[in-house]
Design an enzyme around this catalytic site. Structure first.
Site, PDB file in Angstrom:
ATOM      1  N   GLY A  86       0.876  -1.177   0.017  1.00  0.00           N
ATOM      2  CA  GLY A  86       0.006  -0.046   0.021  1.00  0.00           C
ATOM      3  C   GLY A  86       0.771   1.244  -0.039  1.00  0.00           C
ATOM      4  N   ALA A 101      -5.665  11.134   6.892  1.00  0.00           N
ATOM      5  CA  ALA A 101      -4.522  11.230   6.213  1.00  0.00           C
ATOM      6  C   ALA A 101      -3.237  11.710   7.223  1.00  0.00           C
ATOM      7  CB  ALA A 101      -4.597  12.038   4.959  1.00  0.00           C
ATOM      8  N   VAL A 132      -2.557  -7.904  -3.557  1.00  0.00           N
ATOM      9  CA  VAL A 132      -2.151  -8.733  -2.686  1.00  0.00           C
ATOM     10  C   VAL A 132      -3.309  -9.383  -1.971  1.00  0.00           C
ATOM     11  CG1 VAL A 132      -1.231  -8.842  -0.250  1.00  0.00           C
ATOM     12  CG2 VAL A 132       0.112  -7.722  -1.776  1.00  0.00           C
ATOM     13  N   GLY A 149      -0.119   6.327   4.610  1.00  0.00           N
ATOM     14  CA  GLY A 149       0.900   5.442   5.614  1.00  0.00           C
ATOM     15  C   GLY A 149       2.050   4.940   4.841  1.00  0.00           C
ATOM     16  N   ASP A 162      -5.531   3.471   7.845  1.00  0.00           N
ATOM     17  CA  ASP A 162      -7.081   3.316   7.935  1.00  0.00           C
ATOM     18  C   ASP A 162      -7.565   1.886   8.163  1.00  0.00           C
ATOM     19  OD1 ASP A 162      -7.673   5.948   7.342  1.00  0.00           O
ATOM     20  OD2 ASP A 162      -8.834   5.580   5.794  1.00  0.00           O
ATOM     21  N   GLY A 210      -0.126   4.334  -0.024  1.00  0.00           N
ATOM     22  CA  GLY A 210      -1.056   5.652   0.233  1.00  0.00           C
ATOM     23  C   GLY A 210      -0.271   6.374   1.330  1.00  0.00           C
ATOM     24  N   GLU A 265     -18.868  17.890   0.869  1.00  0.00           N
ATOM     25  CA  GLU A 265     -18.028  18.416   0.099  1.00  0.00           C
ATOM     26  C   GLU A 265     -18.794  17.906  -1.298  1.00  0.00           C
ATOM     27  OE1 GLU A 265     -13.854  19.014   2.528  1.00  0.00           O
ATOM     28  OE2 GLU A 265     -14.283  17.122   1.128  1.00  0.00           O
TER      29      GLU A 265
END
Ligand SMILES: Cc1cc2nc3c(=O)[nH]c(=O)nc-3n(C[C@H](O)[C@H](O)[C@H](O)COP(=O)(O)OP(=O)(O)OC[C@H]3O[C@@H](n4cnc5c(N)ncnc54)[C@H](O)[C@@H]3O)c2cc1C
Length: 416
Positions: free
Chosen positions: A5, A310, A73, A9, A294, A7, A165
Protein backbone atom coordinates in the site's frame (compact mmCIF):
# COMPACT_ATOMS: atom_id res chain seq x y z
CA UNK A 1 11.26 -5.15 3.96
CA UNK A 2 7.89 -5.12 2.18
CA UNK A 3 5.33 -2.28 2.30
CA UNK A 4 1.88 -3.17 0.97
CA UNK A 5 0.00 0.00 0.00
CA UNK A 6 1.55 3.27 -1.18
CA UNK A 7 -1.13 5.55 0.24
CA UNK A 8 -0.40 8.14 2.92
CA UNK A 9 0.81 5.60 5.50
CA UNK A 10 2.90 3.33 3.27
CA UNK A 11 4.57 6.20 1.47
CA UNK A 12 5.44 7.96 4.75
CA UNK A 13 7.08 4.73 5.97
CA UNK A 14 9.15 4.49 2.78
CA UNK A 15 10.07 8.18 2.92
CA UNK A 16 11.06 7.91 6.59
CA UNK A 17 13.59 5.24 5.68
CA UNK A 18 15.43 7.33 3.08
CA UNK A 19 19.17 6.85 3.56
CA UNK A 20 18.78 3.81 5.86
CA UNK A 21 20.40 0.48 4.97
CA UNK A 22 17.09 -1.19 4.10
CA UNK A 23 15.97 -2.76 0.85
CA UNK A 24 12.30 -1.94 0.40
CA UNK A 25 9.69 -3.48 -1.89
CA UNK A 26 6.56 -1.36 -2.26
CA UNK A 27 3.50 -3.22 -3.55
CA UNK A 28 0.32 -1.49 -4.65
CA UNK A 29 -2.65 -2.58 -6.72
CA UNK A 30 -2.52 0.77 -8.52
CA UNK A 31 0.46 2.44 -10.13
CA UNK A 32 -0.27 5.75 -8.41
CA UNK A 33 -0.36 7.40 -5.02
CA UNK A 34 -3.65 9.25 -4.67
CA UNK A 35 -4.46 12.45 -2.77
CA UNK A 36 -7.93 11.35 -1.68
CA UNK A 37 -8.94 14.61 0.08
CA UNK A 38 -9.33 16.25 -3.34
CA UNK A 39 -11.07 13.33 -5.07
CA UNK A 40 -14.46 15.01 -4.78
CA UNK A 41 -13.11 17.81 -6.96
CA UNK A 42 -12.39 15.31 -9.74
CA UNK A 43 -15.89 13.87 -9.21
CA UNK A 44 -17.43 17.31 -9.58
CA UNK A 45 -15.38 18.46 -12.56
CA UNK A 46 -13.05 20.97 -10.88
CA UNK A 47 -9.76 19.09 -11.16
CA UNK A 48 -8.35 16.55 -13.59
CA UNK A 49 -7.24 13.10 -12.30
CA UNK A 50 -3.59 13.78 -13.11
CA UNK A 51 -3.59 16.78 -10.75
CA UNK A 52 -4.12 14.64 -7.64
CA UNK A 53 -2.25 11.39 -8.41
CA UNK A 54 1.41 10.53 -8.98
CA UNK A 55 3.02 7.34 -10.32
CA UNK A 56 4.58 5.55 -7.31
CA UNK A 57 7.51 4.36 -9.42
CA UNK A 58 8.31 7.97 -10.32
CA UNK A 59 8.09 9.15 -6.70
CA UNK A 60 10.81 6.72 -5.62
CA UNK A 61 12.88 6.79 -8.82
CA UNK A 62 15.97 8.20 -7.07
CA UNK A 63 15.87 5.55 -4.32
CA UNK A 64 17.87 2.68 -5.81
CA UNK A 65 17.11 0.50 -2.80
CA UNK A 66 13.36 0.72 -3.45
CA UNK A 67 11.58 -1.67 -5.84
CA UNK A 68 8.01 -0.98 -6.87
CA UNK A 69 5.63 -3.81 -7.80
CA UNK A 70 2.14 -3.47 -9.25
CA UNK A 71 -0.10 -6.23 -7.91
CA UNK A 72 -3.12 -7.09 -5.79
CA UNK A 73 -2.14 -8.71 -2.49
CA UNK A 74 -4.57 -11.38 -1.31
CA UNK A 75 -2.78 -13.22 1.51
CA UNK A 76 0.03 -13.11 4.05
CA UNK A 77 1.73 -16.29 5.27
CA UNK A 78 3.04 -15.26 8.68
CA UNK A 79 4.84 -18.62 9.21
CA UNK A 80 6.89 -18.52 6.02
CA UNK A 81 6.90 -14.70 5.93
CA UNK A 82 5.56 -14.29 2.43
CA UNK A 83 3.01 -12.03 0.79
CA UNK A 84 0.90 -13.55 -2.00
CA UNK A 85 -0.55 -11.91 -5.06
CA UNK A 86 -3.86 -12.52 -6.79
CA UNK A 87 -2.04 -14.18 -9.70
CA UNK A 88 -0.28 -16.69 -7.41
CA UNK A 89 3.13 -14.99 -7.13
CA UNK A 90 4.80 -14.43 -3.75
CA UNK A 91 7.36 -12.08 -2.21
CA UNK A 92 9.36 -12.80 0.97
CA UNK A 93 9.66 -10.30 3.78
CA UNK A 94 11.63 -9.92 6.97
CA UNK A 95 9.64 -6.85 8.04
CA UNK A 96 6.15 -6.20 6.68
CA UNK A 97 4.10 -3.00 6.72
CA UNK A 98 0.41 -3.41 5.87
CA UNK A 99 -0.99 -0.03 4.82
CA UNK A 100 -3.86 -0.95 2.52
CA UNK A 101 -6.44 1.59 3.66
CA UNK A 102 -10.21 1.25 3.63
CA UNK A 103 -13.20 1.44 1.27
CA UNK A 104 -16.76 2.64 1.67
CA UNK A 105 -19.24 0.16 3.16
CA UNK A 106 -22.94 -0.31 2.42
CA UNK A 107 -23.97 -1.64 5.85
CA UNK A 108 -24.58 -5.14 4.48
CA UNK A 109 -26.20 -3.89 1.24
CA UNK A 110 -23.41 -4.33 -1.28
CA UNK A 111 -26.11 -4.72 -3.95
CA UNK A 112 -26.61 -0.93 -3.73
CA UNK A 113 -23.11 -0.17 -5.01
CA UNK A 114 -23.98 -0.18 -8.75
CA UNK A 115 -26.67 2.46 -8.12
CA UNK A 116 -24.82 4.48 -5.51
CA UNK A 117 -21.07 4.58 -6.23
CA UNK A 118 -18.76 5.68 -3.42
CA UNK A 119 -15.65 7.80 -3.73
CA UNK A 120 -12.30 6.19 -3.06
CA UNK A 121 -10.40 5.79 -6.32
CA UNK A 122 -9.82 7.85 -9.46
CA UNK A 123 -12.17 5.47 -11.28
CA UNK A 124 -14.86 6.19 -8.68
CA UNK A 125 -14.33 9.92 -9.18
CA UNK A 126 -14.55 9.77 -12.97
CA UNK A 127 -17.61 7.50 -12.70
CA UNK A 128 -19.29 10.09 -10.48
CA UNK A 129 -18.28 12.94 -12.79
CA UNK A 130 -19.64 11.01 -15.76
CA UNK A 131 -22.95 10.25 -14.08
CA UNK A 132 -23.48 13.79 -12.85
CA UNK A 133 -22.68 15.42 -16.21
CA UNK A 134 -24.60 12.76 -18.17
CA UNK A 135 -27.68 13.32 -16.07
CA UNK A 136 -27.77 17.00 -17.10
CA UNK A 137 -27.25 15.97 -20.73
CA UNK A 138 -30.13 13.47 -20.61
CA UNK A 139 -32.39 15.96 -18.83
CA UNK A 140 -31.76 18.42 -21.69
CA UNK A 141 -33.22 15.84 -24.15
CA UNK A 142 -36.01 14.56 -21.87
CA UNK A 143 -39.58 15.78 -22.48
CA UNK A 144 -41.39 13.87 -19.71
CA UNK A 145 -41.46 16.20 -16.64
CA UNK A 146 -41.24 13.38 -14.05
CA UNK A 147 -38.28 11.73 -15.76
CA UNK A 148 -36.63 15.10 -16.22
CA UNK A 149 -37.08 15.87 -12.52
CA UNK A 150 -35.52 12.52 -11.58
CA UNK A 151 -32.56 13.26 -13.86
CA UNK A 152 -32.14 16.60 -12.11
CA UNK A 153 -32.25 15.14 -8.61
CA UNK A 154 -28.88 14.32 -7.04
CA UNK A 155 -28.88 12.38 -3.79
CA UNK A 156 -25.82 12.19 -1.56
CA UNK A 157 -25.99 9.66 1.27
CA UNK A 158 -23.90 10.50 4.35
CA UNK A 159 -23.30 13.88 6.00
CA UNK A 160 -19.60 13.51 6.87
CA UNK A 161 -16.94 15.70 5.21
CA UNK A 162 -17.11 13.82 1.87
CA UNK A 163 -20.92 14.08 1.66
CA UNK A 164 -20.81 17.76 2.59
CA UNK A 165 -18.07 18.51 0.05
CA UNK A 166 -19.77 16.56 -2.75
CA UNK A 167 -23.20 18.11 -2.18
CA UNK A 168 -21.82 21.66 -1.96
CA UNK A 169 -19.80 21.21 -5.16
CA UNK A 170 -22.73 19.67 -7.10
CA UNK A 171 -25.07 22.43 -5.94
CA UNK A 172 -22.60 25.07 -7.16
CA UNK A 173 -22.16 23.24 -10.45
CA UNK A 174 -25.93 23.05 -11.03
CA UNK A 175 -26.96 26.41 -9.65
CA UNK A 176 -24.03 28.62 -10.60
CA UNK A 177 -21.78 27.10 -13.27
CA UNK A 178 -24.08 25.30 -15.71
CA UNK A 179 -27.23 27.44 -16.16
CA UNK A 180 -26.03 29.35 -19.20
CA UNK A 181 -24.84 26.21 -20.99
CA UNK A 182 -28.29 24.59 -21.31
CA UNK A 183 -31.25 25.68 -23.43
CA UNK A 184 -34.14 23.33 -22.50
CA UNK A 185 -33.57 22.89 -18.80
CA UNK A 186 -32.96 25.30 -15.97
CA UNK A 187 -30.14 23.65 -14.03
CA UNK A 188 -30.88 26.06 -11.15
CA UNK A 189 -33.95 23.91 -10.51
CA UNK A 190 -31.84 20.79 -9.94
CA UNK A 191 -32.33 19.32 -6.47
CA UNK A 192 -29.30 18.30 -4.43
CA UNK A 193 -30.45 16.26 -1.44
CA UNK A 194 -28.05 15.29 1.35
CA UNK A 195 -29.41 12.48 3.53
CA UNK A 196 -27.85 11.83 6.94
CA UNK A 197 -29.10 9.19 9.37
CA UNK A 198 -27.73 11.02 12.43
CA UNK A 199 -29.08 14.19 14.08
CA UNK A 200 -26.58 16.56 12.36
CA UNK A 201 -24.10 16.79 9.52
CA UNK A 202 -20.34 16.76 10.21
CA UNK A 203 -20.72 14.81 13.47
CA UNK A 204 -16.95 14.80 14.07
CA UNK A 205 -16.99 18.63 14.30
CA UNK A 206 -18.32 20.73 17.17
CA UNK A 207 -22.05 21.52 17.13
CA UNK A 208 -21.58 25.19 16.21
CA UNK A 209 -19.37 24.36 13.18
CA UNK A 210 -21.80 21.67 12.11
CA UNK A 211 -24.72 24.16 12.40
CA UNK A 212 -22.72 26.71 10.37
CA UNK A 213 -22.05 24.08 7.66
CA UNK A 214 -25.77 23.19 7.65
CA UNK A 215 -26.86 26.81 7.03
CA UNK A 216 -24.09 27.39 4.45
CA UNK A 217 -25.06 24.29 2.48
CA UNK A 218 -28.71 25.31 2.50
CA UNK A 219 -27.67 28.71 1.17
CA UNK A 220 -26.03 26.93 -1.74
CA UNK A 221 -29.36 25.21 -2.41
CA UNK A 222 -28.68 21.81 -0.80
CA UNK A 223 -31.71 20.17 0.87
CA UNK A 224 -30.61 18.41 4.05
CA UNK A 225 -32.60 15.50 5.45
CA UNK A 226 -31.51 14.48 8.95
CA UNK A 227 -32.37 11.53 11.16
CA UNK A 228 -33.47 9.30 8.29
CA UNK A 229 -31.53 6.28 7.14
CA UNK A 230 -31.60 5.21 3.50
CA UNK A 231 -33.45 1.88 3.29
CA UNK A 232 -33.25 1.23 -0.44
CA UNK A 233 -31.17 2.30 -3.45
CA UNK A 234 -32.16 1.35 -7.00
CA UNK A 235 -32.11 2.71 -10.53
CA UNK A 236 -35.32 4.57 -9.62
CA UNK A 237 -33.86 6.45 -6.66
CA UNK A 238 -33.80 6.01 -2.88
CA UNK A 239 -36.20 5.30 -0.06
CA UNK A 240 -35.22 7.12 3.13
CA UNK A 241 -37.34 6.77 6.23
CA UNK A 242 -40.68 6.02 4.57
CA UNK A 243 -40.22 8.38 1.67
CA UNK A 244 -39.35 7.40 -1.88
CA UNK A 245 -37.32 9.96 -3.82
CA UNK A 246 -36.91 9.56 -7.59
CA UNK A 247 -33.29 10.29 -8.50
CA UNK A 248 -31.03 9.12 -11.28
CA UNK A 249 -27.79 10.00 -9.51
CA UNK A 250 -27.12 8.64 -6.03
CA UNK A 251 -23.70 9.04 -4.44
CA UNK A 252 -22.59 7.07 -1.40
CA UNK A 253 -20.56 8.85 1.28
CA UNK A 254 -21.48 6.78 4.35
CA UNK A 255 -19.70 3.96 6.10
CA UNK A 256 -16.14 2.69 5.95
CA UNK A 257 -14.76 -0.84 5.79
CA UNK A 258 -11.05 -1.57 6.24
CA UNK A 259 -9.11 -3.53 3.64
CA UNK A 260 -8.85 -7.24 4.31
CA UNK A 261 -5.30 -6.96 5.70
CA UNK A 262 -6.30 -8.20 9.16
CA UNK A 263 -7.90 -11.30 7.65
CA UNK A 264 -4.85 -12.00 5.43
CA UNK A 265 -2.60 -12.20 8.45
CA UNK A 266 -5.19 -13.76 10.82
CA UNK A 267 -5.15 -10.72 13.13
CA UNK A 268 -7.86 -9.65 15.60
CA UNK A 269 -10.08 -6.95 14.11
CA UNK A 270 -12.92 -4.59 15.07
CA UNK A 271 -16.40 -4.47 13.46
CA UNK A 272 -15.13 -2.43 10.51
CA UNK A 273 -12.39 -5.00 9.81
CA UNK A 274 -9.56 -2.83 11.20
CA UNK A 275 -6.67 -4.78 12.70
CA UNK A 276 -6.25 -4.23 16.45
CA UNK A 277 -2.59 -3.38 16.83
CA UNK A 278 -0.19 -3.16 19.76
CA UNK A 279 0.75 0.29 21.18
CA UNK A 280 3.81 0.29 18.88
CA UNK A 281 1.64 -0.46 15.78
CA UNK A 282 2.84 -4.05 15.47
CA UNK A 283 0.47 -6.98 15.01
CA UNK A 284 -0.13 -8.97 18.25
CA UNK A 285 2.49 -11.73 18.45
CA UNK A 286 4.26 -10.48 15.31
CA UNK A 287 6.82 -7.74 16.04
CA UNK A 288 7.93 -8.03 12.40
CA UNK A 289 4.49 -6.94 11.08
CA UNK A 290 3.22 -3.35 11.33
CA UNK A 291 -0.36 -2.42 10.43
CA UNK A 292 -1.02 1.30 9.94
CA UNK A 293 -3.44 3.91 8.66
CA UNK A 294 -7.10 3.24 7.86
CA UNK A 295 -6.62 -0.51 8.04
CA UNK A 296 -5.63 -0.48 11.73
CA UNK A 297 -7.30 0.64 14.94
CA UNK A 298 -5.50 1.87 18.03
CA UNK A 299 -6.51 4.02 21.01
CA UNK A 300 -3.52 6.32 20.79
CA UNK A 301 -5.24 9.71 20.89
CA UNK A 302 -5.45 10.38 24.63
CA UNK A 303 -7.05 6.95 25.01
CA UNK A 304 -9.45 7.43 22.07
CA UNK A 305 -9.25 5.72 18.66
CA UNK A 306 -7.00 7.44 16.15
CA UNK A 307 -9.22 8.94 13.39
CA UNK A 308 -9.12 7.57 9.84
CA UNK A 309 -7.53 10.62 8.24
CA UNK A 310 -4.42 11.28 6.20
CA UNK A 311 -2.26 12.94 8.90
CA UNK A 312 -2.85 9.95 11.20
CA UNK A 313 -1.72 7.49 8.51
CA UNK A 314 1.34 9.64 7.78
CA UNK A 315 2.30 9.89 11.46
CA UNK A 316 2.02 6.12 11.77
CA UNK A 317 4.17 5.57 8.67
CA UNK A 318 6.83 7.91 10.09
CA UNK A 319 6.65 6.14 13.46
CA UNK A 320 7.24 2.75 11.80
CA UNK A 321 10.24 4.12 9.90
CA UNK A 322 11.77 5.43 13.14
CA UNK A 323 11.17 2.11 14.89
CA UNK A 324 12.90 0.24 12.07
CA UNK A 325 15.84 2.64 12.15
CA UNK A 326 16.23 2.00 15.89
CA UNK A 327 16.04 -1.74 15.36
CA UNK A 328 18.83 -1.42 12.81
CA UNK A 329 20.94 0.04 15.62
CA UNK A 330 20.11 -2.91 17.86
CA UNK A 331 17.46 -1.11 19.92
CA UNK A 332 14.39 -3.37 20.00
CA UNK A 333 12.56 -1.59 22.83
CA UNK A 334 8.85 -1.05 22.17
CA UNK A 335 8.23 2.52 20.97
CA UNK A 336 4.69 3.65 21.74
CA UNK A 337 2.79 5.50 19.06
CA UNK A 338 0.99 8.70 20.11
CA UNK A 339 -1.25 10.53 17.68
CA UNK A 340 -1.02 14.34 17.49
CA UNK A 341 -4.23 15.82 16.13
CA UNK A 342 -3.80 18.99 14.10
CA UNK A 343 -7.46 19.56 13.19
CA UNK A 344 -10.59 18.70 11.22
CA UNK A 345 -11.32 20.43 7.92
CA UNK A 346 -14.25 20.41 5.49
CA UNK A 347 -15.20 22.74 2.63
CA UNK A 348 -18.67 23.96 1.75
CA UNK A 349 -18.58 25.00 -1.87
CA UNK A 350 -15.85 27.29 -3.12
CA UNK A 351 -16.26 30.13 -0.67
CA UNK A 352 -16.64 28.64 2.79
CA UNK A 353 -15.12 25.95 4.99
CA UNK A 354 -15.04 24.87 8.61
CA UNK A 355 -11.83 24.11 10.48
CA UNK A 356 -11.57 22.84 14.04
CA UNK A 357 -7.99 23.08 15.28
CA UNK A 358 -9.13 22.24 18.82
CA UNK A 359 -7.67 25.43 20.33
CA UNK A 360 -9.36 27.63 17.71
CA UNK A 361 -12.25 27.23 15.28
CA UNK A 362 -12.36 29.01 11.95
CA UNK A 363 -15.24 29.20 9.47
CA UNK A 364 -16.28 31.05 6.34
CA UNK A 365 -14.00 32.40 3.59
CA UNK A 366 -10.90 32.57 5.82
CA UNK A 367 -11.30 28.87 6.59
CA UNK A 368 -11.70 28.17 2.87
CA UNK A 369 -8.38 29.91 2.10
CA UNK A 370 -6.62 28.10 4.95
CA UNK A 371 -8.10 24.80 3.70
CA UNK A 372 -6.92 25.60 0.15
CA UNK A 373 -3.39 26.56 1.26
CA UNK A 374 -3.08 23.43 3.42
CA UNK A 375 -4.13 21.17 0.57
CA UNK A 376 -1.82 22.85 -1.93
CA UNK A 377 1.03 22.49 0.58
CA UNK A 378 0.38 18.75 1.00
CA UNK A 379 0.22 18.02 -2.74
CA UNK A 380 3.35 16.45 -4.18
CA UNK A 381 5.50 18.45 -6.60
CA UNK A 382 5.68 22.08 -7.65
CA UNK A 383 3.91 21.46 -10.98
CA UNK A 384 0.83 19.97 -9.29
CA UNK A 385 0.72 22.71 -6.68
CA UNK A 386 0.80 25.35 -9.38
CA UNK A 387 -1.74 23.49 -11.56
CA UNK A 388 -4.24 23.04 -8.71
CA UNK A 389 -3.78 26.62 -7.46
CA UNK A 390 -4.34 27.93 -10.99
CA UNK A 391 -7.44 25.74 -11.53
CA UNK A 392 -8.93 26.97 -8.26
CA UNK A 393 -8.15 30.63 -8.94
CA UNK A 394 -9.69 30.27 -12.39
CA UNK A 395 -12.87 28.66 -11.02
CA UNK A 396 -12.99 31.23 -8.22
CA UNK A 397 -12.68 34.16 -10.62
CA UNK A 398 -14.75 32.92 -13.57
CA UNK A 399 -16.95 30.14 -12.18
CA UNK A 400 -15.95 28.00 -15.16
CA UNK A 401 -14.64 24.49 -14.54
CA UNK A 402 -12.06 23.04 -16.89
CA UNK A 403 -12.75 19.37 -16.26
CA UNK A 404 -16.31 19.12 -17.64
CA UNK A 405 -15.49 16.09 -19.70
CA UNK A 406 -17.59 12.95 -19.94
CA UNK A 407 -15.07 10.18 -20.44
CA UNK A 408 -14.80 6.46 -19.74
CA UNK A 409 -17.44 3.84 -20.62
CA UNK A 410 -20.17 3.10 -18.12
CA UNK A 411 -19.95 -0.40 -16.73
CA UNK A 412 -22.47 0.21 -14.00
CA UNK A 413 -26.22 0.78 -14.60
CA UNK A 414 -26.64 4.17 -16.25
CA UNK A 415 -28.82 7.01 -15.13
CA UNK A 416 -31.90 7.38 -17.31
C1 LIG B 1 -13.14 10.89 -0.64
C2 LIG B 1 -12.22 10.95 0.53
C3 LIG B 1 -11.91 12.19 1.08
C4 LIG B 1 -11.06 12.28 2.17
N1 LIG B 1 -10.76 13.51 2.67
C5 LIG B 1 -9.87 13.63 3.66
C6 LIG B 1 -9.46 14.91 4.14
O1 LIG B 1 -9.98 15.93 3.69
N2 LIG B 1 -8.50 14.96 5.10
C7 LIG B 1 -7.93 13.84 5.60
O2 LIG B 1 -7.04 13.93 6.45
N3 LIG B 1 -8.30 12.60 5.21
C8 LIG B 1 -9.24 12.48 4.24
N4 LIG B 1 -9.61 11.23 3.79
C9 LIG B 1 -9.08 10.05 4.48
C10 LIG B 1 -7.69 9.74 4.02
O3 LIG B 1 -7.59 9.78 2.62
C11 LIG B 1 -7.30 8.37 4.57
O4 LIG B 1 -7.41 8.40 5.95
C12 LIG B 1 -5.88 8.00 4.17
O5 LIG B 1 -5.80 7.88 2.77
C13 LIG B 1 -5.46 6.69 4.83
O6 LIG B 1 -4.17 6.37 4.41
P1 LIG B 1 -3.72 4.85 4.28
O7 LIG B 1 -2.29 4.89 3.95
O8 LIG B 1 -4.19 4.09 5.45
O9 LIG B 1 -4.59 4.28 3.06
P2 LIG B 1 -4.72 4.81 1.56
O10 LIG B 1 -4.19 6.18 1.41
O11 LIG B 1 -6.12 4.55 1.18
O12 LIG B 1 -3.75 3.85 0.76
C14 LIG B 1 -3.98 2.48 0.64
C15 LIG B 1 -3.18 1.97 -0.53
O13 LIG B 1 -3.22 0.55 -0.51
C16 LIG B 1 -3.46 0.06 -1.79
N5 LIG B 1 -4.10 -1.25 -1.66
C17 LIG B 1 -5.29 -1.52 -1.10
N6 LIG B 1 -5.55 -2.84 -1.13
C18 LIG B 1 -4.51 -3.42 -1.74
C19 LIG B 1 -4.20 -4.76 -2.09
N7 LIG B 1 -5.02 -5.76 -1.81
N8 LIG B 1 -3.04 -5.01 -2.74
C20 LIG B 1 -2.18 -3.98 -3.04
N9 LIG B 1 -2.44 -2.69 -2.73
C21 LIG B 1 -3.57 -2.41 -2.09
C22 LIG B 1 -4.35 1.11 -2.43
O14 LIG B 1 -4.30 1.06 -3.85
C23 LIG B 1 -3.78 2.40 -1.87
O15 LIG B 1 -2.78 2.95 -2.68
C24 LIG B 1 -10.49 11.11 2.71
C25 LIG B 1 -10.79 9.86 2.15
C26 LIG B 1 -11.63 9.79 1.06
C27 LIG B 1 -11.94 8.44 0.45
Amino acid sequence: MVIVGAGFGGLAAAQGLAGAQVRITIIDQRNHHLFQPLLYQVGTASLAPSEIAWPIRHLVRKRKEVTTLLGVVTAVDTQNRTVSFEDGGTVKYDTLVLATGARHAYFGHDEWEPYAPGLKTLEDATTIRRRVLLSFERAECETDPARRAALLTFVIVGGGPTGVELSGAIAELAHQNLPEEYRHIDTRKARVVLIEAGPRILPSFTEDLSAYAHVSLERLGVEIQLGQAVRECSDQGVIYGDQPLAAKVILWAAGVRASAAAAWAGLPADNAGRARVEPDLTAPGHPEIFVIGDTATINAWHGKPVPGIAPAAKQQGTHVARTIRMRLHGNTAQRLFRYRHSGNLATIGKRAAVIDFGWIKVRGWLAWWLWGLAHIYFLIGVRNRLAVALSWLWIYATGSRSAHLITQGEQRPRPG
